[in-house]
Write an enzyme that holds these catalytic residues in place. Structure first.
Site, mmCIF file in Angstrom:
data_model
loop_
_atom_site.group_PDB
_atom_site.id
_atom_site.type_symbol
_atom_site.label_atom_id
_atom_site.label_comp_id
_atom_site.label_asym_id
_atom_site.label_seq_id
_atom_site.Cartn_x
_atom_site.Cartn_y
_atom_site.Cartn_z
ATOM 1 N N ASN A 134 0.808 -1.224 0.000
ATOM 2 C CA ASN A 134 0.000 0.000 0.000
ATOM 3 C C ASN A 134 0.839 1.272 0.000
ATOM 4 O OD1 ASN A 134 0.669 -0.701 2.704
ATOM 5 N ND2 ASN A 134 -0.984 0.589 3.489
ATOM 6 N N SER A 211 -0.912 -7.234 7.215
ATOM 7 C CA SER A 211 -2.138 -7.636 7.897
ATOM 8 C C SER A 211 -1.841 -8.171 9.296
ATOM 9 C CB SER A 211 -2.862 -8.715 7.089
ATOM 10 O OG SER A 211 -2.164 -9.946 7.162
ATOM 11 N N THR A 212 -2.839 -8.043 10.168
ATOM 12 C CA THR A 212 -2.695 -8.565 11.532
ATOM 13 C C THR A 212 -2.527 -10.078 11.504
ATOM 14 O OG1 THR A 212 -3.965 -6.734 12.465
ATOM 15 C CG2 THR A 212 -3.838 -8.743 13.776
ATOM 16 N N GLU A 232 3.729 -3.397 12.309
ATOM 17 C CA GLU A 232 2.723 -2.358 12.053
ATOM 18 C C GLU A 232 1.625 -3.035 11.263
ATOM 19 O OE1 GLU A 232 0.263 -0.162 10.612
ATOM 20 O OE2 GLU A 232 1.755 0.483 9.148
ATOM 21 N N CYS A 266 -3.755 1.855 6.669
ATOM 22 C CA CYS A 266 -4.119 1.388 8.009
ATOM 23 C C CYS A 266 -4.619 2.525 8.888
ATOM 24 C CB CYS A 266 -2.919 0.714 8.673
ATOM 25 S SG CYS A 266 -2.336 -0.746 7.823
ATOM 26 N N GLU A 435 7.905 2.984 15.224
ATOM 27 C CA GLU A 435 8.826 3.360 14.163
ATOM 28 C C GLU A 435 8.891 4.881 14.089
ATOM 29 O OE1 GLU A 435 8.736 0.312 10.673
ATOM 30 O OE2 GLU A 435 6.652 0.684 11.232
#
Length: 456
Positions: A134, A211-212, A232, A266, A435
């Protein structure tokens, strides 16, 4: 041993193949980590001034090729040209910022009885960075720049659909004078190259954005070797609009808070929570603003929103916006490309899947609330906690709600989430670690404590 394979890179706006690149297998990962380990030892031994100087040359090389990098991003990711230019500039700025931290990466002297105690910050070794599709350019740099600045080597695995900007960055690093093997890019499938990088005993840390579900798998694999991770992951961020806010400004800003990058963000504010007394007024202002968003050719300077990244992502978004939902929609091109129109969903239950799960597309739900307590409850009614916005003229309320919302990054009367000067990361299932910001380099170091006795 994995068999040779190739990755086709599609232009999301046209579905045309713009490049085909070889995919890395397990032997390629093994060889890259070995090269990185050799390069890292020399890099760590270099003076801080020399490391900083080379990172600034890398930043300068990126600056000289900003338009080239931006155009690659438009072709492979479908980003609007304006966004792509910002992303390339963010890589340059982050490299400059990280270079400035090299000579300030200091330990401490701690008062103790009987001697002198000092701490020394040492690099981890080889860092694996797994970047998403993304935001291929900037997020690759979020892990790479501070890791290099702290004295580590980096092996970067870009997303399967967006490897081209990463490959060009690796070329620019070599042109700028970074040592061979210090920063390598390995395009490949996640279940082959990504898995091998995570499992490799020579990789000291994994930085993953995605993705989680995948993040949990990576965390589990790293746990077996007590390998460090920064994750993240997903988000379902709230945009809370109180009745005392500037409703006109809040409504005007809302569309691009969830349509930027076609909602593939996100941090997208996809849950718009509006105090009931101004709910109708807000919607009356928001609907025309949504319909005015220009969706089309991402290379066109006037375009505000481009396509989704892939057919898979388009089908995912479509699965959430079912025919029984009340919607307000903008327009999108017909024909080839992975297009989905800007969409608002109203009259939906707060616990409906579209209101709680990450759609990752240009879709937001609008939910009413009665008071501050309900706003906070709705804002926190999700497994994620990455970002969010609060619109109010009341400073006290802004501080109270900021303290109560479980998210790592909040903005008041703004939708800004990411600045390279400040820390970024999530609560709950949105991730682990931080981060960016002034402490980014220390996340890629070990702290060694040394006690020196002064007793006779």
């Amino acid at each position: 041993m994995s068999q040779p394979y190739a990755l086709d890179v599609l232009n999301p706006a046209t579905e045309e193949v713009v490049a085909t690149v070889p995919g890395a297998g397990v032997p390629d990962v093994d060889a890259a980590v070995a090269r990185a380990a050799r390069a890292q030892r020399a890099w760590a031994a270099a003076t801080p001034a020399d490391r900083a100087r080379l990172l600034r040359r890398f930043a300068s090389a990126v600056d000289d090729h900003l338009e080239e990098l931006a155009l690659i991003e438009v072709r492979e990711a479908g980003h609007t040209i304006g966004n792509a230019r910002w992303e390339a500039g963010n890589v340059r700025d982050l490299l400059d910022y990280a270079a400035g931290g090299v000579e300030r990466l200091t330990g401490r002297q701690i008062p103790v009885p009987g001697g002198l105690d000092i701490t020394i910050l040492e690099p981890l070794g080889v860092v694996g960075v797994i970047a998403p599709w993304n935001f291929p350019l900037p997020i690759a740099a979020w892990g790479t720049a501070p890791a290099l600045a702290a004295g580590n080597a980096v092996v970067l695995k870009p997303a399967e659909t967006t490897p081209l900007t990463a490959l060009r960055l690796a070329e620019l690093a070599l042109e700028a004078g970074l040592p061979e093997g210090l920063f390598q890019v390995l395009p490949g499938r996640g279940d082959i190259a990504g898995d091998a990088l995570v499992r490799h005993e020579g990789v000291a840390k994994i930085v993953f954005t995605g993705s989680t579900r995948t993040g949990k798998q990576i965390m589990s694999l790293c746990a077996d070797r007590v390998k460090r991770v920064t994750l993240e992951l997903g988000g379902k961020s709230p945009n809370i609009v109180f009745a005392d806010a500037d409703v006109e400004a809040a409504a005007a800003a809302a569309p691009m808070s969830f349509l930027d990058n076609s909602g593939q963000d996100c941090c997208a504010r996809t849950r718009i929570l509006v105090q009931r007394s101004v709910y109708d007024d807000f919607l009356d202002r928001l609907a025309p603003a949504l319909k005015a968003v220009v969706v089309g050719d991402p290379a066109d300077e006037i375009t505000q929103m481009g396509p989704l990244i892939s057919r898979v992502q388009l089908d995912r978004v479509r699965s959430y916006v079912t025919d029984d939902l009340a919607t307000v929609r903008g327009s999108a091109p017909e024909g080839p490309g992975f297009w989905f129109p800007p969409t608002l969903v109203t009259d939906v239950a707060p616990d409906a899947p579209i209101a709680t799960e990450e759609v990752f597309g240009p879709v937001a739900v609008v939910l009413p609330f009665d008071d501050e307590d309900e706003a906070v409850r709705l804002a926190n009614a999700t497994e994620y906690g990455l970002s969010g916005s609060i619109w109010t003229r009341d400073v006290g309320r802004a501080l109270r709600v900021s303290g109560a919302v479980a998210a790592g990054n909040l903005s008041v009367n703004s939708h800004s989430s990411v600045r390279y000067w400040t820390p970024f990361g999530g609560y709950k299932q949105s991730g682990l670690g931080r981060e960016l910001g002034p402490d980014a380099l220390t996340a890629f170091t070990e702290t060694k404590n040394v006690f020196i006795s002064t007793e006779a």
